[in-house]
Design a protein around this motif. Sequence first.
Motif, PDB file in Angstrom:
ATOM      1  N   PRO A   1       0.826  -1.216   0.000  1.00 25.96           N
ATOM      2  CA  PRO A   1       0.000   0.000   0.000  1.00 25.96           C
ATOM      3  C   PRO A   1       0.863   1.271   0.000  1.00 25.96           C
ATOM      4  CG  PRO A   1      -0.850  -1.562   1.577  1.00 25.96           C
ATOM      5  CD  PRO A   1       0.453  -2.116   1.086  1.00 25.96           C
ATOM      6  N   GLY A   2       0.513   2.199  -0.885  1.00 28.09           N
ATOM      7  CA  GLY A   2       1.242   3.460  -0.985  1.00 28.09           C
ATOM      8  C   GLY A   2       2.470   3.406  -1.872  1.00 28.09           C
ATOM      9  N   GLU A   3       2.843   2.235  -2.368  1.00 27.29           N
ATOM     10  CA  GLU A   3       4.033   2.111  -3.206  1.00 27.29           C
ATOM     11  C   GLU A   3       3.682   2.155  -4.686  1.00 27.29           C
ATOM     12  OE1 GLU A   3       6.324  -1.328  -2.237  1.00 27.29           O
ATOM     13  OE2 GLU A   3       7.091  -0.450  -0.402  1.00 27.29           O
ATOM     14  N   ARG A   4       4.727   2.335  -5.504  1.00 30.17           N
ATOM     15  CA  ARG A   4       4.589   2.331  -6.962  1.00 30.17           C
ATOM     16  C   ARG A   4       5.584   1.345  -7.549  1.00 30.17           C
ATOM     17  NH1 ARG A   4       4.099   8.562  -8.766  1.00 30.17           N
ATOM     18  NH2 ARG A   4       2.671   9.197  -7.145  1.00 30.17           N
ATOM     19  N   ILE A   5       5.257   0.863  -8.726  1.00 29.94           N
ATOM     20  CA  ILE A   5       6.153  -0.055  -9.422  1.00 29.94           C
ATOM     21  C   ILE A   5       6.052   0.211 -10.918  1.00 29.94           C
ATOM     22  CG2 ILE A   5       4.481  -1.911  -9.654  1.00 29.94           C
ATOM     23  CD1 ILE A   5       6.765  -3.863  -9.079  1.00 29.94           C
TER      24      ILE A   5
ATOM     25  N   HIS B   1      -1.855  10.272 -16.759  1.00 25.88           N
ATOM     26  CA  HIS B   1      -0.460  10.712 -16.764  1.00 25.88           C
ATOM     27  C   HIS B   1      -0.367  11.846 -15.754  1.00 25.88           C
ATOM     28  CE1 HIS B   1       3.593  11.079 -18.145  1.00 25.88           C
ATOM     29  NE2 HIS B   1       3.427  12.369 -18.273  1.00 25.88           N
ATOM     30  N   ALA B   2      -0.314  11.484 -14.493  1.00 24.71           N
ATOM     31  CA  ALA B   2      -0.319  12.447 -13.394  1.00 24.71           C
ATOM     32  C   ALA B   2       1.042  13.121 -13.244  1.00 24.71           C
ATOM     33  CB  ALA B   2      -0.701  11.737 -12.104  1.00 24.71           C
ATOM     34  N   LYS B   3       1.088  14.161 -12.418  1.00 23.71           N
ATOM     35  CA  LYS B   3       2.333  14.901 -12.194  1.00 23.71           C
ATOM     36  C   LYS B   3       3.439  14.014 -11.637  1.00 23.71           C
ATOM     37  CE  LYS B   3       0.796  19.626 -11.378  1.00 23.71           C
ATOM     38  NZ  LYS B   3       0.731  20.695 -10.375  1.00 23.71           N
ATOM     39  N   GLY B   4       3.106  13.185 -10.672  1.00 16.98           N
ATOM     40  CA  GLY B   4       4.106  12.354 -10.014  1.00 16.98           C
ATOM     41  C   GLY B   4       4.494  11.102 -10.787  1.00 16.98           C
ATOM     42  N   CYS B   5       3.896  10.875 -11.927  1.00 18.19           N
ATOM     43  CA  CYS B   5       4.146   9.676 -12.718  1.00 18.19           C
ATOM     44  C   CYS B   5       5.503   9.782 -13.416  1.00 18.19           C
ATOM     45  CB  CYS B   5       3.033   9.493 -13.746  1.00 18.19           C
ATOM     46  SG  CYS B   5       3.192   7.992 -14.694  1.00 18.19           S
ATOM     47  N   LYS B   6       6.325   8.761 -13.245  1.00 16.80           N
ATOM     48  CA  LYS B   6       7.653   8.759 -13.866  1.00 16.80           C
ATOM     49  C   LYS B   6       7.685   7.958 -15.157  1.00 16.80           C
ATOM     50  CE  LYS B   6       9.796   9.403  -9.418  1.00 16.80           C
ATOM     51  NZ  LYS B   6      10.423   8.778  -8.294  1.00 16.80           N
ATOM     52  N   ALA B   7       6.583   7.328 -15.514  1.00 16.31           N
ATOM     53  CA  ALA B   7       6.503   6.537 -16.736  1.00 16.31           C
ATOM     54  C   ALA B   7       5.604   7.255 -17.740  1.00 16.31           C
ATOM     55  CB  ALA B   7       5.942   5.157 -16.425  1.00 16.31           C
ATOM     56  N   GLN B   8       5.457   6.658 -18.918  1.00 17.22           N
ATOM     57  CA  GLN B   8       4.596   7.244 -19.944  1.00 17.22           C
ATOM     58  C   GLN B   8       3.137   7.225 -19.518  1.00 17.22           C
ATOM     59  OE1 GLN B   8       5.497   4.763 -23.265  1.00 17.22           O
ATOM     60  NE2 GLN B   8       7.292   5.944 -23.859  1.00 17.22           N
TER      61      GLN B   8
END
Length: 103
Positions: free
Chosen positions: A56-60, A88-95
């Motif tokens: 919970p709260g993590e990204r992959i 494609h949110a602000k915090g998103c590091k992927a496409q």
Amino acid sequence: MQLTKRTMIYMVLLLAPLSVASAATKITLPAQLEISNKTSFPLYVFQNEWRKVVLPGERIQTKDYKESAVTVATSTPEAAIKFVTLSHAKGCKAQTCVLITGN
């Protein structure tokens, strides 16, 4: 006139390999997908033989999803996924980002 025709032929022969080489070396980036767990339970993310647990709260970030499907499952039968948001949110590091919310 003969000289101009010959000059044009030489120019075409010299420039042809450059256009073929530039078309052949067109780089395509892998399609990245970031999965963000906004639930209170862990999620399983499957892709071919690859399996990860997203707490919970993590990204992959997954591998190229155009080559193989990405499957997301809950960790327990009691857990439920309520919403899946593709953005494609602000915090998103992927496409592309997938935000998963639940109970």
